[in-house]
Write an enzyme that holds these catalytic residues in place. Structure first.
Site, PDB file in Angstrom:
ATOM      1  N   CYS A   2      30.685  37.597  41.020  1.00 55.80           N
ATOM      2  CA  CYS A   2      29.148  37.539  41.475  1.00 55.80           C
ATOM      3  C   CYS A   2      28.215  36.587  40.976  1.00 55.80           C
ATOM      4  O   CYS A   2      28.986  35.737  39.926  1.00 55.80           O
ATOM      5  CB  CYS A   2      28.723  38.896  41.104  1.00 55.80           C
ATOM      6  SG  CYS A   2      29.660  40.221  41.175  1.00 55.80           S
ATOM      7  N   GLU A  81      35.018  40.580  35.385  1.00 57.59           N
ATOM      8  CA  GLU A  81      36.214  41.617  35.262  1.00 57.59           C
ATOM      9  C   GLU A  81      36.529  41.958  33.928  1.00 57.59           C
ATOM     10  O   GLU A  81      36.806  40.980  33.258  1.00 57.59           O
ATOM     11  CB  GLU A  81      37.603  41.351  36.001  1.00 57.59           C
ATOM     12  CG  GLU A  81      37.300  40.790  37.540  1.00 57.59           C
ATOM     13  CD  GLU A  81      36.776  41.949  38.635  1.00 57.59           C
ATOM     14  OE1 GLU A  81      36.861  42.894  38.010  1.00 57.59           O
ATOM     15  OE2 GLU A  81      36.171  41.358  39.486  1.00 57.59           O
ATOM     16  N   ASP A 104      33.838  49.026  36.969  1.00 56.36           N
ATOM     17  CA  ASP A 104      33.842  48.450  35.718  1.00 56.36           C
ATOM     18  C   ASP A 104      32.379  48.157  35.340  1.00 56.36           C
ATOM     19  O   ASP A 104      31.973  48.313  34.054  1.00 56.36           O
ATOM     20  CB  ASP A 104      34.755  47.025  35.681  1.00 56.36           C
ATOM     21  CG  ASP A 104      34.476  46.111  36.596  1.00 56.36           C
ATOM     22  OD1 ASP A 104      33.327  46.584  37.483  1.00 56.36           O
ATOM     23  OD2 ASP A 104      34.427  45.011  36.598  1.00 56.36           O
ATOM     24  N   VAL A 294      48.531  23.937  48.259  1.00 58.67           N
ATOM     25  CA  VAL A 294      47.870  23.000  48.909  1.00 58.67           C
ATOM     26  C   VAL A 294      48.664  21.690  49.029  1.00 58.67           C
ATOM     27  O   VAL A 294      49.700  21.351  48.103  1.00 58.67           O
ATOM     28  CB  VAL A 294      46.530  22.525  48.179  1.00 58.67           C
ATOM     29  CG1 VAL A 294      46.782  21.934  46.842  1.00 58.67           C
ATOM     30  CG2 VAL A 294      45.621  21.697  49.077  1.00 58.67           C
ATOM     31  N   SER A 380      45.774  32.298  39.063  1.00 57.08           N
ATOM     32  CA  SER A 380      45.869  30.899  38.998  1.00 57.08           C
ATOM     33  C   SER A 380      46.628  30.661  37.422  1.00 57.08           C
ATOM     34  O   SER A 380      46.267  31.607  36.600  1.00 57.08           O
ATOM     35  CB  SER A 380      44.634  30.128  39.056  1.00 57.08           C
ATOM     36  OG  SER A 380      44.909  28.865  38.468  1.00 57.08           O
ATOM     37  N   GLY A 381      47.492  29.793  37.232  1.00 56.45           N
ATOM     38  CA  GLY A 381      48.145  29.403  35.958  1.00 56.45           C
ATOM     39  C   GLY A 381      46.960  28.493  35.391  1.00 56.45           C
ATOM     40  O   GLY A 381      47.749  28.004  34.181  1.00 56.45           O
TER      41      GLY A 381
HETATM   42  N1  LIG Z   1      49.586  22.189  44.991  1.00 56.26           N
HETATM   43  C1  LIG Z   1      48.812  23.557  44.615  1.00 56.26           C
HETATM   44  N2  LIG Z   1      48.842  24.451  45.411  1.00 56.26           N
HETATM   45  C2  LIG Z   1      47.985  25.454  45.140  1.00 56.26           C
HETATM   46  N3  LIG Z   1      47.683  25.889  43.759  1.00 56.26           N
HETATM   47  C3  LIG Z   1      47.596  24.890  42.771  1.00 56.26           C
HETATM   48  C4  LIG Z   1      48.551  23.648  43.159  1.00 56.26           C
HETATM   49  N4  LIG Z   1      48.348  22.843  42.071  1.00 56.26           N
HETATM   50  C5  LIG Z   1      48.121  23.630  41.150  1.00 56.26           C
HETATM   51  N5  LIG Z   1      47.605  24.744  41.310  1.00 56.26           N
HETATM   52  C6  LIG Z   1      46.894  25.900  40.821  1.00 56.26           C
HETATM   53  O1  LIG Z   1      46.082  25.375  39.770  1.00 56.26           O
HETATM   54  C7  LIG Z   1      46.539  25.671  38.385  1.00 56.26           C
HETATM   55  C8  LIG Z   1      46.458  24.703  37.427  1.00 56.26           C
HETATM   56  O2  LIG Z   1      46.767  23.782  37.928  1.00 56.26           O
HETATM   57  P1  LIG Z   1      47.336  22.570  37.124  1.00 56.26           P
HETATM   58  O3  LIG Z   1      47.408  21.222  37.720  1.00 56.26           O
HETATM   59  O4  LIG Z   1      46.942  22.507  35.781  1.00 56.26           O
HETATM   60  O5  LIG Z   1      49.082  22.777  37.011  1.00 56.26           O
HETATM   61  P2  LIG Z   1      50.007  23.352  36.071  1.00 56.26           P
HETATM   62  O6  LIG Z   1      48.932  23.779  34.813  1.00 56.26           O
HETATM   63  O7  LIG Z   1      50.752  22.300  35.759  1.00 56.26           O
HETATM   64  O8  LIG Z   1      50.339  24.639  36.527  1.00 56.26           O
HETATM   65  P3  LIG Z   1      51.662  24.728  37.265  1.00 56.26           P
HETATM   66  O9  LIG Z   1      52.774  24.783  36.054  1.00 56.26           O
HETATM   67  O10 LIG Z   1      51.743  26.254  37.811  1.00 56.26           O
HETATM   68  O11 LIG Z   1      51.956  23.602  38.077  1.00 56.26           O
HETATM   69  C9  LIG Z   1      48.249  26.016  38.996  1.00 56.26           C
HETATM   70  O12 LIG Z   1      48.424  26.947  37.816  1.00 56.26           O
HETATM   71  C10 LIG Z   1      47.927  26.674  40.106  1.00 56.26           C
HETATM   72  O13 LIG Z   1      47.434  28.161  40.149  1.00 56.26           O
HETATM   73  N1  LIG Z   2      32.823  39.557  41.341  1.00 50.59           N
HETATM   74  C1  LIG Z   2      32.411  39.926  40.531  1.00 50.59           C
HETATM   75  O1  LIG Z   2      31.866  39.404  39.396  1.00 50.59           O
HETATM   76  C2  LIG Z   2      32.848  41.316  40.648  1.00 50.59           C
HETATM   77  C3  LIG Z   2      31.981  42.295  39.521  1.00 50.59           C
HETATM   78  C4  LIG Z   2      32.458  43.766  39.414  1.00 50.59           C
HETATM   79  N2  LIG Z   2      33.837  43.683  38.826  1.00 50.59           N
HETATM   80  C5  LIG Z   2      32.566  44.296  40.690  1.00 50.59           C
HETATM   81  O2  LIG Z   2      33.688  44.486  41.302  1.00 50.59           O
HETATM   82  O3  LIG Z   2      31.815  44.602  41.392  1.00 50.59           O
END
Ligand SMILES: Nc1ncnc2c1ncn2[C@@H]1O[C@H](COP(=O)(O)OP(=O)(O)OP(=O)(O)O)[C@@H](O)[C@H]1O
Ligand SMILES: NC(=O)CC[C@H](N)C(=O)O
Length: 621
Positions: A2, A81, A104, A294, A380-381
């Site tokens: 939000c 969250e 929450d 992507v 995401s990682g």
């Molecule tokens: N090609 C991609 N497509 C979609 N999401 C991505 C891509 N590259 C990275 N991400 C997302 O962004 C996060 C952080 O990206 P980063 O470049 O730091 O990769 P990373 O930490 O090496 O993670 P990973 O080991 O998953 O590649 C990833 O964990 C993933 O969730």
């Molecule tokens: N998008 C948010 O920040 C979510 C706030 C809250 N957890 C909700 O579900 O309303």
């Protein structure tokens, strides 16, 4: 996620400022497209734009807690969250609290009323919120421990103005759109000085900080910092405990009343997250996970490996998607569009500032726009590289032993250097080296000490600390703004504070027990992955190498050079720009060669769109 905003002004009745407050709240509409609300009572007002995630009907905000259903006690505007809200709800019920919703938000508000400010120690999650305590007439602003969710504030003569993003604060006519040398330094460096916001007078609530505002003024307090603790577990237990934590984290973070997916790169981090989330979803009967990745048109045939990107993601993404049976979608982007004015404007409006690192921002924006068509929450990682030691410079002797931020000590620093087209005397005036040096020394002095730790392990503890407090925040801001600009919530399981605290204290020699990057994580997740991904060397988020990006960027730069009135012109070294434009197209298609052009073009658009006054002679503390 939000968007939150608010104003505390002890000298007035804010009912008379309803229009301004409405404007401030409206600036958050992209962060919260599902519902809007505003609450005003005398000197205090809070606004909210909601992206509904938990209890879609009941969780409307601002939410008010009343005594005996009559008198207002406290009101909250909350984003984020809290992943342990169900346990906290039970605890509060046992203390006699009754709940009107299953949100929450209500748990967080009641927890404050029940336990006071220290309730924050009990929260597990990503959050930024404000609570107006009607009883004490105080406003408190609180941000999560790692700074996953943003929160900014601006002090006034009789209170404070705050918001999830600077744009909410800038919508108040009391706040000037002025940027001093300090603000410009913040844009030009790949180092975030904690607390600074780009606009003069604006601050960010720091990760792990509580800001309390009352008639006497403002009090800042840190409720969380990284601490040094002796790691007692052997290697086998360390791997097991890491995995147990990840299991618990993912079980919590897949909970949402809206569709959830994962952002999959085919690297170790996002593959472990995707695989674990998929297991948990299947266990709870929710079917296969959706995943998104992507890529760029023609990236396959044309890909050239460089200092930090050795492989393309696509083949590894395919391996993981098949291994885990995800419902996978590739989002394939047009590089020319990434450098075009439409996306540039969207990125600047999402960030409220110019950016370094050009195409990663628009490409994330486009990825998230597509993800949002199918999902409201994405995993995401992000964060694993900082705590487990994934980046190349963690493992390079020169980077580690150098004096300065390790990511600026290697040849890979060129990925972060975008200043070569700026005037010499401007750079001298900004004195970036000294600025960085001072912050580096300050950062080192903050690093906690573990008595008896070896010099090598302490140095690596410093390096992790520098990443968590000065580097990660830049990536988190980018993720938050690009996703929230399309109303998508991104969760980052590796930044659960229990995992961060545990991993931070694993000694470096154990963290690299097999001589590779992220050894503990690899061992903890090995059974979840195909071998190709276990063996893959870390490769960051992709950047386009298509000359179409450079061609579009050059056109924008050439246009700036034709316009004497372009606001960025006084900052440019015209000779250097002309030399760049005279180079053959294609010579600068790799990301680090384009970065200076990107910076100039973004700076100019930002100065125009935000009507920024640059006050480079003014000093700011
Ligand atoms: N090609 C991609 N497509 C979609 N999401 C991505 C891509 N590259 C990275 N991400 C997302 O962004 C996060 C952080 O990206 P980063 O470049 O730091 O990769 P990373 O930490 O090496 O993670 P990973 O080991 O998953 O590649 C990833 O964990 C993933 O969730
Ligand atoms: N998008 C948010 O920040 C979510 C706030 C809250 N957890 C909700 O579900 O309303």
């Amino acid at each position: 996620m939000c968007g939150i905003t608010g104003w505390l002004s002890y000298d007035q009745n804010l009912e008379h400022q309803r229009e301004v407050l409405q404007k401030m709240t409206e600036t958050m509409a992209l962060r919260g497209p599902d519902a809007h609300g505003l609450w005003i009572d005398g000197p205090a007002a809070v606004g909210h734009c909601r992206l509904s995630v938990i209890d879609l009907e009941g969780g409307r905000q601002p939410m008010v807690e009343k005594l005996d259903s009559q008198k207002d006690v406290a009101v909250i505007t909350y984003s984020g969250e809290v992943y342990n809200f169900k346990e906290l709800r039970e605890e509060l019920k046992a203390e006699g609290y009754h709940f009107n919703t299953s949100s929450d938000t209500e748990v967080v508000l009641k927890a404050y009323v029940a336990w006071g400010e220290d309730f924050v120690y009990k929260l597990n999650g990503m959050f930024a919120f404000a609570i107006w305590d009607v009883r004490t007439q105080e406003m408190i602003l609180i941000r999560d421990r790692l700074g996953i969710k943003p929160l900014y504030y601006y002090r006034t003569h009789d209170g404070v103005i705050f918001g999830s993003e600077p744009k909410a604060i800038l919508a108040n006519p009391l706040v000037p759109r002025r940027v001093t040398a300090q603000g410009l330094r913040g844009i030009l460096q790949m180092v975030r000085v904690p607390g600074y916001a780009v606009f003069a007078g604006m601050r960010e609530v720091m990760p792990g900080e509580i800001v309390r505002i009352n008639r006497q003024g403002i009090v800042n307090r840190h409720y969380w910092r990284l601490e040094a603790r002796k790691h007692e577990d052997n290697l086998e237990d360390t791997i097991k405990n890491t995995r147990a934590l990840l299991d618990d984290i993912l079980a919590r973070q897949i909970i949402a009343d809206v569709p959830l997916c994962s952002l999959l790169s085919g690297g170790l981090d996002s593959s472990i997250i995707t695989s674990l989330a998929s297991k948990k979803l299947l266990e709870s009967g929710k079917g296969n996970i959706n995943s998104f990745s992507v890529d760029f048109i023609d990236h396959g045939a044309e890909f050239v490996s460089d200092d930090i990107r050795g492989t393309r993601d696509a083949p590894f993404v395919k391996d993981l998607a098949e291994h885990v049976h995800t419902n996978h979608r590739d989002v394939v982007l047009d590089s020319r569009e990434l450098a075009g004015p439409v996306l540039r404007t969207k990125v600047i409006h999402a960030m409220d500032m110019a950016i370094v690192n050009g195409d990663m921002y628009p490409s994330l924006y486009c990825l998230f726009e597509e993800v949002k068509r199918h999902s409201t929450v994405a995993l995401s990682g992000e964060g694993a590289d900082e705590i487990f030691g994934g980046y190349k410079w963690f493992h390079d002797e020169d980077a580690v032993s150098g004096k300065g931020y390790p990511w600026m000590n290697l040849s890979s620093r060129k990925f972060f250097e975008g200043k070569s087209l700026l005037k010499r005397d401007l750079l001298e005036k900004l004195d970036l080296e000294n600025f960085i040096k001072k912050d580096y020394e300050r950062a080192l002095s903050e690093v906690p000490i573990l008595p008896g730790e070896s010099v090598e392990n302490h140095r690596m503890r410093q390096i992790v600390y520098l990443h968590v407090t000065r580097f990660l925040c830049i990536l988190l801001d980018r993720k938050d703004r690009m996703s929230m600009a399309v109303g998508l919530e991104v969760r980052v399981p590796f930044l659960d504070h229990r995992l961060v605290e545990y991993v931070y204290n694993i000694p470096w020699d154990m963290k690299t027990f097999d001589g590779r990057e992220k050894s503990i994580l690899r061992a903890a997740g090995r059974d979840l992955l195909p071998n190709s991904i276990v063996e893959r060397v870390k490769c960051p988020y992709p950047s386009t190498q298509d000359p179409a990006y450079e061609i579009e960027l050059r056109a924008a730069l050439a246009k700036i050079m034709e316009d004497e009135k372009a606001p960025v012109r006084p900052l440019l070294d015209d000779k250097a720009v002309k030399e760049t434009l005279a180079r053959e197209v294609g010579v600068s298609s790799l990301p680090y060669d384009r970065i200076a052009m990107d910076l100039v073009v973004y700076l100019n658009s930002w100065l125009v769109d935000y009507n920024v006054t640059l006050d480079l002679d003014e000093r700011e503390n």
